[in-house]
Structure formats: C-alpha cells, structure tokens
Design an enzyme around this catalytic site. Structure first.
Site, PDB file in Angstrom:
ATOM      1  CB  ALA A 197      51.638   5.375  -0.778  1.00 25.20           C
ATOM      2  CE  LYS A 198      58.784   6.242   3.079  1.00 22.34           C
ATOM      3  NZ  LYS A 198      59.621   5.260   2.366  1.00 22.34           N
ATOM      4  N   GLY A 199      53.979   6.546   4.655  1.00 22.45           N
ATOM      5  CA  GLY A 199      53.265   6.722   5.909  1.00 22.45           C
ATOM      6  C   GLY A 199      54.224   6.969   7.044  1.00 22.45           C
TER       7      GLY A 199
END
Length: 252
Positions: free
Chosen positions: A114-116
């Site tokens: 994941a990444k934000g």
C-alpha cells in the site's frame, strides 16, 4: 492566499505507474505467469481519494487531496508509507503501492502493498496545520486502515510525529489504544528501537558489495548520496559514519 499545493499532476518524464507496469509485464512474461493472475496483479485492489478540509492558522479553509492505494492484501495486511509533497499524484502512489507488494513477496514477509500521500507543501505549513490535516486524513480512512487491514509508515516529509497523530486519531475512533495501526511511531508509545537505521543499512551493504565486486578503491570523498526520502537519508548518515565517505544530504 498562500498556495500550499500544486495539483497539476506529475512532472514531465516517465510516468511511475507506466514504468512499474512495464517492469511487471516483463517479469510476468519471464515467469510465464497465468494470464488471469497477471490481470489481477496488474491493477490495485483499492484506490481511495479523499478531499480534506483544514482550517489554516490565518482562519481560511483549505482543501487538500489525499490518496491511499492498497495494491494487494492477498498475503496479509497492506503495508506502506505516507508521503506529503506538492508533487504527490495518484500514479506515483499506485506505483509505490505495487512495489511494496513485490518487495514484501520477494523477502517472504506476510504483508501486501500500500502507499499513501497528500498533495501539500509541508515546508510552508505550521505544525498545527500539519496535525489537523493528518488527523482529518486518518479519520477519513478509518474504515480502511488498521492492524489487520493496512498499516501506514513514515515516508517523504512524514516522521514519527505524523505516525503518532495517526495512531492517536485512529485510537480515538476505535475507542481503545491501537498501537499497531502504524509503524515508525515514537518509542514511548510503542515504537521499535533502531527502526530507522536498518532501512538505510541495506543500501550501505549493497554499496559495499558493489565496490568490492568492481574492485574499486574508495577514498573520501569518493561517494555521493543525494538524500530525500527517509531510507536514503539514513543510508547517507551510515555512509558518513562508516566506511563510505562523502555524501550530500538534501532535506526533503
């Protein structure tokens, strides 16, 4: 009114999501990957876009755009950093999320990728503005993150203070203390001792092996490290402390 972000999209050059897809396609062909699985892994499982209203110190309301992309949770909870910057865009976040999936799988860690990110200029924002933005972002993502869902971590322009705000906000919504919702938090609220330095130690070890394999002679200042992200910044410090000398550290 201060201009705190630029939502014009990625700068000219290679699109990170397209670059990632090209490398994935090449690897899939070499592995003779099943066509159906190929299609599944080529796209993120979930992409979340949030628009975050934040009261600024001068009294006006600013709206920031934030992203969280969960590429895969097939091997376990998603895992990946959160970055702040004026150049953050969805394609970059997509690419970084997918790379987290591959990294965890290659070393057999039971996490997905994941990444934000939030489009903003953190260097032009006060501590209070950053806190309000971070807490609102966390509240918007409450149903999508957590120890068994998705675990954020520090990245470019975020740090242990950012993780502490996320943990506190998430815990308030959960009505109990949830320390495992983030990594990279302060030691006094459940963080790991020495967690930052090992992320740069791997870069140092690769550099050392590369120098040996090339039969290079290193004399200070023989190497240069342009550091911006947390990992590279830590690697630069380790190089300065140890055997590879000479580095340039750009705060970013």
């Amino acid at each position: 009114m201060r201009r705190l972000y630029d939502n014009s999209g990625p700068r000219a050059g290679t699109n990170p999501w397209q670059a990632q897809a090209a490398r994935f396609d090449l690897a899939a062909r070499k592995l003779n990957l099943d066509e159906g699985l190929w299609r599944v892994l080529r796209s993120p499982s979930r992409e979340i876009i949030v628009h975050i209203p934040v009261m600024m110190d001068d009294g006006h309301l600013e709206v920031f755009t934030g992203y969280r992309v969960q590429h895969s949770i097939a091997r376990g909870p998603a895992k990946g950093g959160l970055r702040y910057g004026p150049d953050v865009n969805l394609d970059e976040v997509r690419a970084l999320a997918s790379w987290m999936t591959w990294k965890c799988a290659v070393v057999n860690i039971p996490f997905g990728g994941a990444k934000g990110g939030i489009i903003c200029d953190p260097h032009r924002m006060s501590q209070g503005e950053l806190e309000r933005m971070t807490r609102r972002y966390t509240a918007e993502l409450f149903d999508f993150i957590g120890p068994e869902k998705d675990v954020p971590a520090p990245d470019v322009n975020t740090n242990e203070q950012t993780m502490a705000w996320i943990m506190d906000t998430y815990s308030m919504h959960a009505r109990q203390t949830v320390t495992a919702v983030v990594t990279g938090k302060p030691i006094n609220i459940g963080g790991s001792r020495g967690a930052a330095r090992p992320r740069g130690a791997g870069v140092l070890m690769v550099c050392e092996k590369a120098i040996k394999s090339c039969a290079c002679i290193v004399t200070p200042p023989a190497s240069s490290c342009r550091a911006s992200a947390t990992l590279v910044s830590n690697a630069a410090r380790l190089m300065a402390d140890g055997r590879i000398q000479g580095y340039r550290h750009r705060r970013g």
